[in-house]
Design a protein around this motif. Structure first.
Motif, short mmCIF file in Angstrom:
data_model
loop_
_atom_site.label_atom_id
_atom_site.label_comp_id
_atom_site.label_asym_id
_atom_site.label_seq_id
_atom_site.Cartn_x
_atom_site.Cartn_y
_atom_site.Cartn_z
N ALA A 136 0.84 -1.10 0.06
CA ALA A 136 0.00 0.08 0.00
C ALA A 136 0.77 1.44 -0.16
O ALA A 136 0.77 2.31 -0.69
N ALA A 137 1.79 1.14 0.80
CA ALA A 137 2.85 2.27 1.00
C ALA A 137 3.43 2.56 -0.59
O ALA A 137 3.68 3.49 -0.97
N LEU A 138 3.79 1.60 -1.14
CA LEU A 138 4.36 1.55 -2.38
C LEU A 138 3.44 2.25 -3.40
O LEU A 138 3.94 3.26 -4.05
N ILE A 139 2.33 1.66 -3.59
CA ILE A 139 1.51 2.37 -4.65
C ILE A 139 1.25 3.67 -4.12
O ILE A 139 1.25 4.59 -4.93
N ASP A 140 1.02 4.03 -2.82
CA ASP A 140 0.80 5.60 -2.43
C ASP A 140 2.13 6.33 -3.11
O ASP A 140 1.86 7.39 -3.45
N LEU A 141 3.10 5.85 -2.97
CA LEU A 141 4.42 6.64 -3.05
C LEU A 141 4.60 6.83 -4.56
O LEU A 141 4.79 8.01 -5.03
N VAL A 142 4.18 6.04 -5.35
CA VAL A 142 4.30 6.09 -6.84
C VAL A 142 3.08 7.06 -7.43
O VAL A 142 3.52 8.01 -7.83
N ILE A 143 1.79 6.79 -7.03
CA ILE A 143 0.86 7.40 -7.86
C ILE A 143 1.16 8.94 -6.94
O ILE A 143 0.88 9.95 -7.59
N GLU A 167 -9.70 16.16 -4.48
CA GLU A 167 -10.40 16.51 -3.48
C GLU A 167 -11.81 15.78 -3.49
O GLU A 167 -12.31 15.32 -2.43
N ILE A 168 -12.17 15.47 -4.65
CA ILE A 168 -13.65 14.91 -4.71
C ILE A 168 -13.27 13.14 -4.27
O ILE A 168 -13.90 12.82 -3.34
N LEU A 169 -11.94 12.67 -4.73
CA LEU A 169 -11.61 11.28 -4.29
C LEU A 169 -11.58 11.28 -2.93
O LEU A 169 -12.10 10.50 -2.14
N TYR A 170 -11.15 12.31 -2.22
CA TYR A 170 -10.69 12.59 -0.89
C TYR A 170 -11.90 12.59 0.14
O TYR A 170 -11.98 12.16 1.20
N SER A 171 -12.91 13.21 -0.70
CA SER A 171 -14.16 13.56 0.25
C SER A 171 -15.17 12.23 0.38
O SER A 171 -15.88 12.20 1.27
N ILE A 172 -14.69 11.23 -0.42
CA ILE A 172 -15.40 9.94 -0.08
C ILE A 172 -14.54 9.00 0.76
O ILE A 172 -13.39 8.87 0.58
N PRO A 173 -15.22 8.41 1.76
CA PRO A 173 -14.68 7.75 2.62
C PRO A 173 -14.09 6.56 2.16
O PRO A 173 -14.55 5.60 1.39
N VAL A 193 -4.93 -4.67 -1.33
CA VAL A 193 -3.92 -3.83 -1.47
C VAL A 193 -4.11 -2.91 -2.50
O VAL A 193 -4.08 -1.64 -2.48
N LEU A 194 -4.84 -3.21 -3.69
CA LEU A 194 -5.12 -2.51 -4.71
C LEU A 194 -6.17 -1.36 -4.22
O LEU A 194 -5.77 -0.18 -4.58
N ALA A 195 -7.06 -1.91 -3.47
CA ALA A 195 -8.18 -0.97 -3.09
C ALA A 195 -7.61 0.21 -2.38
O ALA A 195 -7.83 1.36 -2.41
N ILE A 198 -5.09 2.54 -4.19
CA ILE A 198 -5.69 3.58 -5.23
C ILE A 198 -6.63 4.55 -4.47
O ILE A 198 -6.85 5.76 -5.01
N THR A 199 -6.74 4.53 -3.21
CA THR A 199 -7.87 5.26 -2.41
C THR A 199 -6.77 6.12 -1.32
O THR A 199 -7.07 7.28 -1.07
N GLY A 200 -5.59 5.73 -1.39
CA GLY A 200 -4.90 6.40 -0.01
C GLY A 200 -3.90 7.29 -0.68
O GLY A 200 -3.21 7.82 0.25
N TRP A 201 -3.80 7.60 -1.85
CA TRP A 201 -2.59 8.31 -2.15
C TRP A 201 -2.83 9.97 -2.09
O TRP A 201 -1.76 10.57 -2.36
N VAL A 202 -4.21 10.30 -1.99
CA VAL A 202 -4.43 11.68 -1.93
C VAL A 202 -3.53 12.81 -1.10
O VAL A 202 -2.80 13.75 -1.41
N ASN A 203 -3.32 12.02 0.04
CA ASN A 203 -2.51 12.70 1.10
C ASN A 203 -1.06 12.79 0.46
O ASN A 203 -0.51 14.15 0.74
N MET A 204 -0.66 12.07 0.23
CA MET A 204 0.89 12.07 -0.28
C MET A 204 0.84 12.85 -1.47
O MET A 204 1.88 13.84 -1.48
N ALA A 205 -0.07 12.86 -2.44
CA ALA A 205 0.06 13.85 -3.49
C ALA A 205 0.03 15.17 -3.21
O ALA A 205 0.91 15.93 -3.52
N TRP A 206 -0.93 15.49 -2.03
CA TRP A 206 -1.05 17.00 -1.53
C TRP A 206 0.38 17.16 -0.89
O TRP A 206 1.13 18.61 -1.00
#
Lengths: 328, 346, 311
Positions: A136-143, A167-173, A193-195, A198-206
């Motif tokens: 999960a951390a790896l996917i987060d990192l890359v995206i 922001e839209i993705l982030y606002s959905i739990p 892991v995939l799920a 693909i939902t957890g990277w927003v914070n990292m991106a910001w």
């Protein structure tokens, strides 16, 4: 030290006083020879400036609690590899003659309702949790780096549109999306892991975006830009290395939330399927038999809490170490 | 008391000057990881009633610490006053209880800080921030306080004061906020105003306006002002007396005239040479002072400035010179003022 | 203000629309249809069911119908529980979830802020250390670990509470603790660090230099500024509590939405899954929306006509 009052003002009186003051020194004219100060300067120049990295590392290493946590994590990781070889049992063989055993010499952590060895299953759970956390951390990192890097570097319109999408993705739990994905695909480690990824990277991106925006206007980047460095070169040679600190901190804190999400789903029966053992499924199995065999919940509960605790504390320590505001 | 001496310590134009603030041998240290930073090391100073005293020095020389210690604003720990005394209107500030200090702060001493953008509470109207002071120290009613607040805003040159009272700090520009800070600090007619780099964070044109406001108020209210700055230009403009600080000590003190025309400490000379002057000959280049101030965790044994000084002598690296008095109002912490140095280098 | 709210509201609707669309097509992407897995239904009934849920229609037509129904707030009929509509299930179960959730939210905010403020005021003291420990434990111990442990010790062993159910006020204690542990930890941490930062800020120095008493400085100047950022956490916190309630309702046998959600997922009751997902999303997005507005209303610095302060 001077105890002379600045305001004493009688000149004669003062001349006398000052001579008095220095009498014991037996001052001679050669004391007033001019000397070369170049040597002095070098020695006085203030404390050496340590690089951010070394500074941060030193602070983490000197943080005893963080080191204990790192040790716990390493121990759990090692056990997830060698644990299964320490007993003659495996994680999936049922032994209906020996169900629901409390911890004993034969079964160190006891057995579950199908007589499977809990020691084996606990380390299998550890291995699953750590794998989920890692991937999960790896996917987060890359995206996160790609998305955030693009947002931050190009700014303007690109940034605005991409930011809105994020922001839209982030606002959905997150867990809702994860559950939906798991429903659509078969529940498995891969799906989870995939799920989560693909939902957890927003914070990292910001975070990457913020770092990039902040750094790209700094002088050394402007300098290399004016020297004609290409965009990719600037990103990889300058921006990423400097943004590394916050990125690592975020990653360290992503891991426990991924571990939590996996266990949560497995607890609901949406995750890893039997006979594979996740801490989440083990806790759910033990919970339903809690009144009669309370010990069965102990080890999975202990280890998931311990792992998350260690990651959280270690991540906090990293953050404090990288945060110059807390420098004391 | 050596009041006879002090009475004679008159500065320009003030024949019957009375000391308002007397600081004697003040030592303040900070406990940090890796040791004790001796931020202030034996500072003496006197501010008389109605006098404007400039405190000048590079950042980290202890000027702000001194100022905040006067009002006991620095949290302790990590800071502590190791030695010395502070007397304000004859009373020992360091011996006061926290309650008594609260009476003093805002009531009899006001303070303005460097950054007007952050020194006002962002979530409280400007009016409220002025009036709470008055309500506390002058026992005014809401209404009286409001009236006085409007008066103060007018006084510091904020137009439409009545409307401005209802606004939040973010609706003010930097210069306007600093005016608000001055209004707050002066609302209760304090005897002493401590201004800690009040113009550093402002544009040059705004700086001039703020100084103008301070000068005018000083003339009108006869408040003593302690003006902390690293800008000698400002000092020349508004101060009567100057204290130059270096590495937690007073390097030189004197009247503005003395400091600018006849500096006795190489550091003061260096400061003067490093600022551009309109009346200067263009051919004279600006000279920066080389090096950095010493580490105050382990201050040097001799003169703190020895390592950066042009005239360093053998004795300088070994013994701290202490203050040499050069006139009734000027003294400098420099061996060059010893008669033997004068003889040797004559 | 009106423009600010309108913009925000537009995003709320856009998000909901996107979510509905994505959920719909995700459900359609599942191979086969929901009735295939079951025991072979007689062909007549099977065809009947297919026709009833419109599965014989082309996908785009199904989508339009679905969206049209959504516009009328009709979430469709459950596929597994005969003759129960999703709206009906929500009506029956939401009050339980809402009561529990609201109590948890209130407890989280009050306890979290109190803990954080106290910790900050005794910065680096014993209480601070204790609060930090509580905060770290709260973040680290999953609710589905905490809840069964509480059940075992406080209900089974000590008999203080009922193991399950939500009938008496006392029944709220354990589920609320389990739900609030994480948000309390978060809020306490947030409040503490804000409070420490605020207490070191210039305007607190100004307040001190005005000679205000410590109590006034804390109450009037520090607290408000320290708590303000906590408001932004209320949205995500609601999300936490709602998702947490899914397992907590299961563990404590509370007939709330979470329980039906889990059931719908394991039964593959697609209309129910879609309906409840949208309902959850609606609540959470509205919570965020209200948080943004509340923040804008409280903090004088936010200019209401510019783009929002949510992120």
């Amino acid at each position: 030290m001077s105890n002379l009052n600045v305001t004493k003002n009688n000149e004669e009186q003062h001349e006398a006083a000052s001579n008095d003051r220095h009498q014991h020194l037996n001052l001679k004219p050669e004391d007033f020879r001019k000397i070369d100060t170049s040597g002095l300067n070098a020695e006085v120049i203030s404390r050496e400036s340590v690089s951010v990295w070394r500074d941060a590392m030193e602070r983490v290493v000197s943080n005893k609690l963080a080191m204990i946590c790192l040790f716990i994590l390493l121990a759990i990781t090692v056990m997830s590899f060698i644990g299964p070889y320490l007993t003659p049992y495996d994680y999936e063989t049922n032994d209906l003659m020996n169900t629901n055993q409390p911890p004993s010499k034969e079964h160190w952590f006891g057995t579950d309702d199908l007589g499977r060895d809990m020691f084996e299953r606990t380390w299998m759970g550890a291995s699953i949790s750590l794998r989920v956390g890692l991937f999960a951390a790896l996917i987060d990192l890359v995206i996160g780096i790609i998305y955030g890097g693009i947002m931050g570097y190009f700014g303007g319109r690109v940034d605005e549109i991409m930011n809105r999408a994020a922001e839209i993705l982030y606002s959905i739990p997150t867990l809702l999306i994860v559950i939906l994905l798991v429903v659509v695909m078969e529940p498995s480690l891969f799906t989870i892991v995939l799920a989560i990824g693909i939902t957890g990277w927003v914070n990292m991106a910001w975070i990457v975006r913020g770092q990039v925006m902040q750094l790209k206007n700094q002088e050394y980047v402007l300098a290399s830009r004016s020297l004609g460095a290409s965009a990719s070169r600037i990103i990889f040679r300058h921006l990423i290395p400097n943004a590394m600190g916050p990125i690592i901190v975020t990653l360290t804190l992503t891991v426990p939330s991924a571990i939590f999400a996996e266990a949560f789903l497995s607890f609901l029966g949406l995750g890893v399927q039997s006979p594979a053992a996740s801490w989440g499924t083990m806790i759910e199995d033990a919970r339903s038999a809690m009144k009669v065999f309370p010990w069965r919940i102990f080890f999975p509960a202990l280890f998931i809490s311990l792992t998350m605790l260690a990651f959280n504390i270690f991540g906090d320590a990293l953050r404090d170490a990288f945060d110059p505001k807390l420098k004391r | 008391m050596k009041s006879d001496n002090k009475l004679r310590n008159s500065s320009i134009g003030q024949t019957n000057a009375q000391p308002l603030l007397e600081v004697e041998d003040l030592h303040v240290s900070f406990d940090v990881r890796g040791g004790e930073v001796q931020a202030v090391r034996g500072v003496n100073m006197v501010i008389n009633k109605g006098e404007v005293v400039g405190i000048v020095g590079e950042s980290g020389c202890g000027k702000s610490v001194t100022a905040q210690t006067l009002m006991r604003l620095i949290p302790s720990p990590p800071s502590r006053v190791k030695k010395g005394s502070i007397r304000f209107a004859g009373e020992d500030v360091l011996k006061k209880s926290e309650k008594e200090m609260q009476q003093l702060r805002g009531g009899r001493m006001g303070m303005i800080f460097q950054d007007p953008m952050t020194s006002l509470n962002p979530t409280m109207t400007v009016g409220r921030q002025i009036t709470e002071n008055l309500i506390r120290h002058r026992n005014m009613s809401m209404k009286e306080a409001h009236k006085r607040g409007v008066e103060m805003l007018n006084l510091v040159g904020i137009p439409l004061a009545e409307t401005r009272m209802k606004q939040y700090p973010h609706e003010f520009s930097g210069g306007m906020r600093q005016r608000v800070m001055i209004a707050i600090a002066l609302a209760c007619d304090p005897e002493l105003l401590i201004a800690d780099e009040p113009t550093t964070a402002l544009d040059v044109t705004i700086q001039a306006q703020i100084l103008e406001v301070m000068k005018e108020l000083r003339n009108r209210l006869n408040t003593s002002i302690m003006l902390i700055t690293h800008d000698l230009g400002i000092v020349a403009d508004v101060c009567d007396k100057v204290i130059v600080m270096y590495a937690g000590q007073v390097a030189e003190t004197g009247t503005v005239h003395e400091i600018f025309n006849n500096p006795k400490h190489p550091y003061t000379q260096g400061l003067l040479e490093s600022i551009p002057r309109l009346d200067d000959d263009k051919s004279q280049p600006l000279v920066p002072i080389p090096g950095t101030p010493p580490d105050l965790i382990k201050p040097p044994t001799g003169c703190a400035f020895a390592a950066r000084c042009k005239y360093t002598m053998d004795i300088c690296t070994r013994v701290d010179p202490g203050l040499f008095e050069c006139s009734s109002t000027q003294s400098a912490r420099c061996w060059l003022n010893h008669e033997m140095a004068k003889e040797v280098h004559a | 203000m009106v423009r600010f709210i309108a913009t925000k509201l537009m995003y709320v609707l856009l998000t909901l629309f996107l979510l509905a669309t994505v959920t719909f097509f995700m459900m359609k992407a599942i191979p086969g249809d929901p009735f295939m897995g079951e025991k072979k239904l007689p062909p007549a009934i099977y065809n009947n069911m297919i026709a009833k849920y419109g599965f014989d229609q082309p996908v785009w037509k199904q989508y339009l119908t679905y969206m049209n129904n959504l516009l009328h707030l009709d979430l469709g009929e459950s596929m597994k529980s005969a003759n129960r509509t999703v709206n009906n299930i929500i009506q029956n179960s939401f009050p339980n979830s809402a009561k529990l959730g609201l109590v948890a939210i209130i407890v989280s905010v009050i306890v979290g802020i109190a803990l954080g403020v106290i910790a900050a005021l005794y910065h680096r003291g014993l209480i601070d250390a204790l609060a930090t420990i509580v905060a770290v434990l709260g973040v680290s111990i999953p609710s589905f670990v905490l809840a069964p442990l509480m059940q075992y010790f406080f209900a089974v062993k000590l008999g203080w509470f009922h193991v399950a159910g939500l009938k008496e006020p006392l029944d709220y204690v354990m589920p609320v603790i389990a739900l609030s542990a994480l948000p309390i930890a978060f809020i306490a941490r947030l409040t503490r660090s804000n409070m420490v930062e605020v207490m070191n800020s210039d305007y607190i120095k100004t307040a001190k230099s005005k000679g205000l008493s410590k109590a006034i400085i804390i109450n009037r100047h520090a607290l408000r500024n320290a708590i303000l950022p906590v408001v932004t956490y209320l949205g995500p916190m609601t999300a936490n509590i709602v998702t947490g309630s899914v397992v907590i309702e299961k563990i404590f046998g509370i007939a709330g939405i979470g329980k039906y959600f889990v059931e719908s997922v394991s039964n593959r009751d697609y209309t129910l899954i879609m309906g409840l997902t949208l309902f959850y999303a609606f609540i959470l997005i509205m919570a965020r929306f209200l948080t943004d507005i509340a923040y804008a209303a409280i903090d004088p610095r936010i200019k209401l006509n510019s783009r929002g302060g949510g992120s």
